[in-house]
Design an enzyme around this catalytic site. Structure first.
Site, PDB file in Angstrom:
ATOM      1  N   CYS A 213       3.140  -3.218   4.043  1.00 11.98           N
ATOM      2  CA  CYS A 213       2.248  -2.113   4.413  1.00 11.98           C
ATOM      3  C   CYS A 213       2.874  -1.443   5.636  1.00 11.98           C
ATOM      4  O   CYS A 213       4.048  -1.687   5.935  1.00 11.98           O
ATOM      5  CB  CYS A 213       0.810  -2.579   4.621  1.00 11.98           C
ATOM      6  SG  CYS A 213       0.485  -3.624   6.045  1.00 11.98           S
ATOM      7  N   GLY A 214       2.133  -0.603   6.318  1.00 14.27           N
ATOM      8  CA  GLY A 214       2.730   0.143   7.425  1.00 14.27           C
ATOM      9  C   GLY A 214       3.266  -0.779   8.505  1.00 14.27           C
ATOM     10  O   GLY A 214       4.402  -0.646   8.960  1.00 14.27           O
ATOM     11  N   THR A 215       2.447  -1.732   8.916  1.00 12.67           N
ATOM     12  CA  THR A 215       2.852  -2.697   9.937  1.00 12.67           C
ATOM     13  C   THR A 215       3.164  -4.069   9.364  1.00 12.67           C
ATOM     14  O   THR A 215       3.744  -4.907  10.062  1.00 12.67           O
ATOM     15  CB  THR A 215       1.712  -2.892  10.957  1.00 12.67           C
ATOM     16  OG1 THR A 215       0.557  -3.361  10.240  1.00 12.67           O
ATOM     17  CG2 THR A 215       1.382  -1.587  11.680  1.00 12.67           C
ATOM     18  N   GLY A 216       2.723  -4.342   8.169  1.00  9.94           N
ATOM     19  CA  GLY A 216       2.775  -5.691   7.592  1.00  9.94           C
ATOM     20  C   GLY A 216       1.612  -6.560   8.042  1.00  9.94           C
ATOM     21  O   GLY A 216       1.430  -7.668   7.526  1.00  9.94           O
ATOM     22  N   ILE A 217       0.833  -6.064   8.980  1.00  7.66           N
ATOM     23  CA  ILE A 217      -0.242  -6.879   9.551  1.00  7.66           C
ATOM     24  C   ILE A 217      -1.431  -6.965   8.593  1.00  7.66           C
ATOM     25  O   ILE A 217      -1.896  -8.061   8.247  1.00  7.66           O
ATOM     26  CB  ILE A 217      -0.689  -6.319  10.919  1.00  7.66           C
ATOM     27  CG1 ILE A 217       0.450  -6.408  11.934  1.00  7.66           C
ATOM     28  CG2 ILE A 217      -1.920  -7.081  11.431  1.00  7.66           C
ATOM     29  CD1 ILE A 217       0.184  -5.664  13.238  1.00  7.66           C
ATOM     30  N   GLY A 218      -1.920  -5.831   8.157  1.00  6.27           N
ATOM     31  CA  GLY A 218      -3.128  -5.834   7.324  1.00  6.27           C
ATOM     32  C   GLY A 218      -2.928  -6.602   6.029  1.00  6.27           C
ATOM     33  O   GLY A 218      -3.771  -7.424   5.632  1.00  6.27           O
TER      34      GLY A 218
ATOM     35  N   ASP B  34       0.862  -1.184   0.000  1.00  2.00           N
ATOM     36  CA  ASP B  34       0.000   0.000   0.000  1.00  2.00           C
ATOM     37  C   ASP B  34       0.900   1.236   0.000  1.00  2.00           C
ATOM     38  O   ASP B  34       2.131   1.132  -0.169  1.00  2.00           O
ATOM     39  CB  ASP B  34      -1.003  -0.045   1.170  1.00  2.00           C
ATOM     40  CG  ASP B  34      -0.349   0.165   2.527  1.00  2.00           C
ATOM     41  OD1 ASP B  34       0.902   0.245   2.602  1.00  2.00           O
ATOM     42  OD2 ASP B  34      -1.088   0.240   3.525  1.00  2.00           O
ATOM     43  N   HIS B  35       0.298   2.397   0.209  1.00  5.30           N
ATOM     44  CA  HIS B  35       1.065   3.650   0.190  1.00  5.30           C
ATOM     45  C   HIS B  35       2.145   3.668   1.269  1.00  5.30           C
ATOM     46  O   HIS B  35       3.239   4.185   1.049  1.00  5.30           O
ATOM     47  CB  HIS B  35       0.115   4.838   0.369  1.00  5.30           C
ATOM     48  CG  HIS B  35      -0.742   4.729   1.590  1.00  5.30           C
ATOM     49  ND1 HIS B  35      -1.801   3.841   1.662  1.00  5.30           N
ATOM     50  CD2 HIS B  35      -0.685   5.348   2.792  1.00  5.30           C
ATOM     51  CE1 HIS B  35      -2.372   3.942   2.864  1.00  5.30           C
ATOM     52  NE2 HIS B  35      -1.715   4.841   3.566  1.00  5.30           N
TER      53      HIS B  35
ATOM     54  N   ARG C 295       9.626 -33.025  10.004  1.00  5.17           N
ATOM     55  CA  ARG C 295       8.427 -32.914  10.842  1.00  5.17           C
ATOM     56  C   ARG C 295       7.528 -31.751  10.442  1.00  5.17           C
ATOM     57  O   ARG C 295       6.369 -31.694  10.856  1.00  5.17           O
ATOM     58  CB  ARG C 295       8.829 -32.778  12.308  1.00  5.17           C
ATOM     59  CG  ARG C 295       9.505 -31.463  12.663  1.00  5.17           C
ATOM     60  CD  ARG C 295      10.045 -31.470  14.099  1.00  5.17           C
ATOM     61  NE  ARG C 295      10.545 -30.170  14.527  1.00  5.17           N
ATOM     62  CZ  ARG C 295      11.760 -29.698  14.253  1.00  5.17           C
ATOM     63  NH1 ARG C 295      12.595 -30.418  13.525  1.00  5.17           N
ATOM     64  NH2 ARG C 295      12.143 -28.514  14.698  1.00  5.17           N
ATOM     65  N   HIS C 296       8.066 -30.824   9.663  1.00  3.13           N
ATOM     66  CA  HIS C 296       7.283 -29.635   9.303  1.00  3.13           C
ATOM     67  C   HIS C 296       6.316 -29.889   8.154  1.00  3.13           C
ATOM     68  O   HIS C 296       5.372 -29.126   7.957  1.00  3.13           O
ATOM     69  CB  HIS C 296       8.224 -28.493   8.929  1.00  3.13           C
ATOM     70  CG  HIS C 296       9.212 -28.170  10.010  1.00  3.13           C
ATOM     71  ND1 HIS C 296       8.842 -27.636  11.224  1.00  3.13           N
ATOM     72  CD2 HIS C 296      10.554 -28.359  10.076  1.00  3.13           C
ATOM     73  CE1 HIS C 296       9.910 -27.491  12.000  1.00  3.13           C
ATOM     74  NE2 HIS C 296      10.962 -27.925  11.310  1.00  3.13           N
TER      75      HIS C 296
ATOM     76  N   HIS D 297      10.483 -23.602   8.787  1.00  2.00           N
ATOM     77  CA  HIS D 297       9.401 -24.292   9.485  1.00  2.00           C
ATOM     78  C   HIS D 297       8.049 -24.182   8.788  1.00  2.00           C
ATOM     79  O   HIS D 297       7.249 -25.113   8.864  1.00  2.00           O
ATOM     80  CB  HIS D 297       9.247 -23.747  10.912  1.00  2.00           C
ATOM     81  CG  HIS D 297      10.368 -24.136  11.828  1.00  2.00           C
ATOM     82  ND1 HIS D 297      10.263 -24.119  13.202  1.00  2.00           N
ATOM     83  CD2 HIS D 297      11.638 -24.548  11.556  1.00  2.00           C
ATOM     84  CE1 HIS D 297      11.411 -24.508  13.745  1.00  2.00           C
ATOM     85  NE2 HIS D 297      12.279 -24.760  12.760  1.00  2.00           N
TER      86      HIS D 297
HETATM   87  C1  RB5 Z   1      -2.167   2.528   6.476  1.00  2.00           C
HETATM   88  O1  RB5 Z   1      -2.301   3.724   7.173  1.00  2.00           O
HETATM   89  C2  RB5 Z   1      -1.969   1.377   7.429  1.00  2.00           C
HETATM   90  O2  RB5 Z   1      -3.128   1.143   8.167  1.00  2.00           O
HETATM   91  C3  RB5 Z   1      -1.557   0.136   6.677  1.00  2.00           C
HETATM   92  O3  RB5 Z   1      -0.391   0.403   5.958  1.00  2.00           O
HETATM   93  C4  RB5 Z   1      -1.243  -1.085   7.502  1.00  2.00           C
HETATM   94  O4  RB5 Z   1      -0.327  -0.800   8.514  1.00  2.00           O
HETATM   95  C5  RB5 Z   1      -2.370  -1.890   7.965  1.00  2.00           C
HETATM   96  O5  RB5 Z   1      -2.221  -2.970   8.564  1.00  2.00           O
END
Ligand code: RB5
Length: 142
Positions: free
Chosen positions: A66-71, A9-10, A133-134, A99
């Site tokens: 992305c910003g956190t990599g989470i989304g 993303d941005h 095992r993996h 693994h």
């Molecule tokens: C964008 O502002 C931010 O929410 C996105 O990059 C990401 O971190 C979401 O998980």
């Protein structure tokens, strides 16, 4: 060899650009699925696009930022056959391959620096699945 697919993303755009340069310098072909600039976009769109590239066989491995990599990793992991691992250092990148046989490296551009991200990328690409095992555990991921 199939290209490495990249998507962000941005918030991940700048780091994606750095990593694309690294990959090209190392001789990899790159399939850049966007985004193409700093304007605000929605990370699921890019996660789903990268998952489609993997599912359709246009790429075997990918890098998602992305910003956190989470989304973006949540979006990726909604797709069967995609195993996106959110990594923060070379150890997590190595273990994601050994693994989990991860096929997508997810990174948080607002959480780690570009040098750490480059280390993650190199280790992720250079490390083989340990099998043993993996194998059964990864199969249970579906
Ligand atoms: C964008 O502002 C931010 O929410 C996105 O990059 C990401 O971190 C979401 O998980």
């Amino acid at each position: 060899m199939k290209p490495i697919a990249l998507a962000s993303d941005h918030a991940g755009y700048e780091l994606k650009t750095v990593l694309a340069g690294e990959l090209e310098a190392a001789g990899y072909a790159v399939l850049d699925l966007g985004t193409d600039g700093p304007d605000s976009v929605d990370y699921p769109d890019y996660g789903h696009a990268l998952a489609a590239a993997i599912s359709e066989g246009r790429a075997e491995r990918g890098v998602a930022v992305c910003g956190t990599g989470i989304g973006i990793s949540i979006a990726l992991n909604r797709h069967p056959g995609v195993r996106a691992a959110l990594c923060h250092d070379d150890t997590s990148a190595r273990l994601a391959r050994e693994h989990n046989d991860a096929n997508v490296l997810a990174l948080g551009a607002r959480l780690i620096g570009s040098e750490v991200a480059k280390d993650c990328l190199k280790v992720f690409l250079d490390t083989r699945f340990a099998e043993g095992r993996h194998v059964g555990r990864v199969a249970k991921l579906g």
